[in-house]
Design a protein around this motif. Structure first.
Motif, PDB file in Angstrom:
ATOM      1  N   THR A 135      52.734  23.695 -16.573  1.00 23.95           N
ATOM      2  CA  THR A 135      52.534  24.273 -17.895  1.00 23.95           C
ATOM      3  C   THR A 135      51.053  24.489 -18.162  1.00 23.95           C
ATOM      4  OG1 THR A 135      52.372  22.115 -18.971  1.00 23.95           O
ATOM      5  CG2 THR A 135      54.588  23.035 -18.686  1.00 23.95           C
ATOM      6  N   ASN A 136      50.781  25.236 -19.241  1.00 25.66           N
ATOM      7  CA  ASN A 136      49.389  25.463 -19.619  1.00 25.66           C
ATOM      8  C   ASN A 136      48.676  24.150 -19.939  1.00 25.66           C
ATOM      9  OD1 ASN A 136      49.735  28.222 -19.329  1.00 25.66           O
ATOM     10  ND2 ASN A 136      50.270  28.526 -21.491  1.00 25.66           N
ATOM     11  N   ARG A 137      49.405  23.232 -20.579  1.00 27.79           N
ATOM     12  CA  ARG A 137      48.810  21.941 -20.904  1.00 27.79           C
ATOM     13  C   ARG A 137      48.470  21.162 -19.640  1.00 27.79           C
ATOM     14  NH1 ARG A 137      52.241  16.881 -22.725  1.00 27.79           N
ATOM     15  NH2 ARG A 137      52.441  16.948 -20.468  1.00 27.79           N
ATOM     16  N   ASP A 138      49.399  21.155 -18.675  1.00 29.42           N
ATOM     17  CA  ASP A 138      49.148  20.454 -17.416  1.00 29.42           C
ATOM     18  C   ASP A 138      47.970  21.075 -16.681  1.00 29.42           C
ATOM     19  OD1 ASP A 138      51.267  18.740 -17.882  1.00 29.42           O
ATOM     20  OD2 ASP A 138      52.707  20.028 -16.830  1.00 29.42           O
ATOM     21  N   ALA A 139      47.885  22.408 -16.701  1.00 29.56           N
ATOM     22  CA  ALA A 139      46.779  23.092 -16.029  1.00 29.56           C
ATOM     23  C   ALA A 139      45.447  22.751 -16.693  1.00 29.56           C
ATOM     24  CB  ALA A 139      47.012  24.601 -16.039  1.00 29.56           C
ATOM     25  N   ALA A 140      45.449  22.700 -18.037  1.00 29.59           N
ATOM     26  CA  ALA A 140      44.216  22.359 -18.749  1.00 29.59           C
ATOM     27  C   ALA A 140      43.795  20.930 -18.461  1.00 29.59           C
ATOM     28  CB  ALA A 140      44.416  22.565 -20.251  1.00 29.59           C
ATOM     29  N   LEU A 141      44.767  20.015 -18.391  1.00 24.20           N
ATOM     30  CA  LEU A 141      44.449  18.619 -18.102  1.00 24.20           C
ATOM     31  C   LEU A 141      43.949  18.458 -16.669  1.00 24.20           C
ATOM     32  CD1 LEU A 141      44.410  15.729 -19.163  1.00 24.20           C
ATOM     33  CD2 LEU A 141      46.809  15.503 -18.469  1.00 24.20           C
ATOM     34  N   ALA A 142      44.566  19.161 -15.728  1.00 27.94           N
ATOM     35  CA  ALA A 142      44.112  19.093 -14.347  1.00 27.94           C
ATOM     36  C   ALA A 142      42.690  19.623 -14.217  1.00 27.94           C
ATOM     37  CB  ALA A 142      45.068  19.883 -13.443  1.00 27.94           C
ATOM     38  N   ALA A 143      42.381  20.690 -14.948  1.00 29.12           N
ATOM     39  CA  ALA A 143      41.019  21.225 -14.924  1.00 29.12           C
ATOM     40  C   ALA A 143      40.035  20.230 -15.531  1.00 29.12           C
ATOM     41  CB  ALA A 143      40.969  22.555 -15.678  1.00 29.12           C
ATOM     42  N   TRP A 144      40.467  19.510 -16.575  1.00 29.95           N
ATOM     43  CA  TRP A 144      39.589  18.517 -17.201  1.00 29.95           C
ATOM     44  C   TRP A 144      39.308  17.363 -16.248  1.00 29.95           C
ATOM     45  CZ3 TRP A 144      39.659  13.381 -18.739  1.00 29.95           C
ATOM     46  CH2 TRP A 144      38.654  13.005 -19.643  1.00 29.95           C
ATOM     47  N   TRP A 145      40.328  16.925 -15.514  1.00 33.71           N
ATOM     48  CA  TRP A 145      40.128  15.863 -14.526  1.00 33.71           C
ATOM     49  C   TRP A 145      39.120  16.283 -13.454  1.00 33.71           C
ATOM     50  CZ3 TRP A 145      46.075  15.204 -14.148  1.00 33.71           C
ATOM     51  CH2 TRP A 145      46.512  14.273 -15.100  1.00 33.71           C
ATOM     52  N   SER A 146      39.094  17.555 -13.130  1.00 33.59           N
ATOM     53  CA  SER A 146      38.196  18.045 -12.085  1.00 33.59           C
ATOM     54  C   SER A 146      36.766  18.241 -12.588  1.00 33.59           C
ATOM     55  CB  SER A 146      38.726  19.365 -11.517  1.00 33.59           C
ATOM     56  OG  SER A 146      40.025  19.190 -10.959  1.00 33.59           O
TER      57      SER A 146
END
Length: 240
Positions: free
Chosen positions: A2-13
């Motif tokens: 999802t968009n939320r998961d993608a945003a969180l994954a980008a934040w972790w990186s």
């Protein structure tokens, strides 16, 4: 994903996300030094891989997460409905999982179901009255992305005590600013210093599931007073 998961994954990186993950990996590693057994269960994805389980001393470490976990989960499932047998897990880790859930207490109850007696539970959470909590509450999309709420440490403690747990350790951390780019090192995040006296932005709770056995107590029988018929209480008589 999802968009939320993608945003969180980008934040972790990002630099701040990487700094937080490195610090929490070190913190969780210290908390797991006396946690042994067969199974350590991380409930909820947190990180781009399996950073938090790197120092686990159990024979197996398993991640339960919803689809979309960047490095893949071992088990796909909802934290509030774990596809795990009751009383089968030696230790469980909730890395900010409660803060992303619509019903966090349901997750705590579900973790209690799968933990064995004397099993241990680790909970990571952000503190509401800190810079990190303030940014989380004022962000429309949540901070980190997708965060629903910030749960006070006292509330989580109350839930655990209600379910019969003993909180054996507690530690505050995250002394850096949520607007800093990261890169200060884990010491700057885990320990308060003279140049950064701000209150910690997060906490770690470590609790043990207590099982109390009931020992039957035999009643103590006492000799009942014997009542002799015809025996009356002596009285004072006036003599003539």
């Amino acid at each position: 994903m999802t968009n939320r998961d993608a945003a969180l994954a980008a934040w972790w990186s990002g630099s701040l996300g990487r700094a937080l993950l490195a610090a929490e990996s070190e913190l969780v590693g210290e908390a797991l030094e006396d946690v042994f057994g067969w199974e350590l269960l991380q409930i909820g994805a947190w990180g781009v891989a399996r950073e938090l389980l790197a120092c686990g001393r159990t024979r197996r470490q398993t991640v339960v997460a919803a689809p979309g976990f960047p490095d893949g989960a071992d088990v796909i499932g909802r934290p509030s409905q774990l596809p795990v047998t009751s009383d089968s897990v030696d230790a469980a880790l909730l890395p900010h999982t409660l803060e992303f859930a619509s019903d966090p207490y349901a997750i705590v109850r579900e973790v209690d179901r799968v933990l064995v007696g004397e099993g241990q539970l680790l909970v990571l959470g952000f503190r509401p009255w800190s810079l990190w909590g303030t940014r989380a509450r004022t962000s429309r999309s949540g901070f980190p992305p997708g965060l629903r709420r910030v749960l006070p440490e006292r509330r989580v403690r109350d839930w655990l005590v209600l379910l019969g747990y003993e909180v054996v350790a507690s530690r505050h951390y995250l002394y850096c600013s949520p607007w800093s780019p990261g890169g200060e090192g884990t010491g700057r995040i885990l320990n308060r210093g003279i140049t950064y006296p701000l209150p910690g932005g997060a906490y770690l709770l470590k609790a043990r599931k207590r099982v109390y056995t009931l020992t039957p107590v035999r009643p103590r029988f006492r000799d009942k007073p014997v009542v002799v018929p015809g025996l009356v209480k002596p009285t004072t008589r006036s003599q003539s």
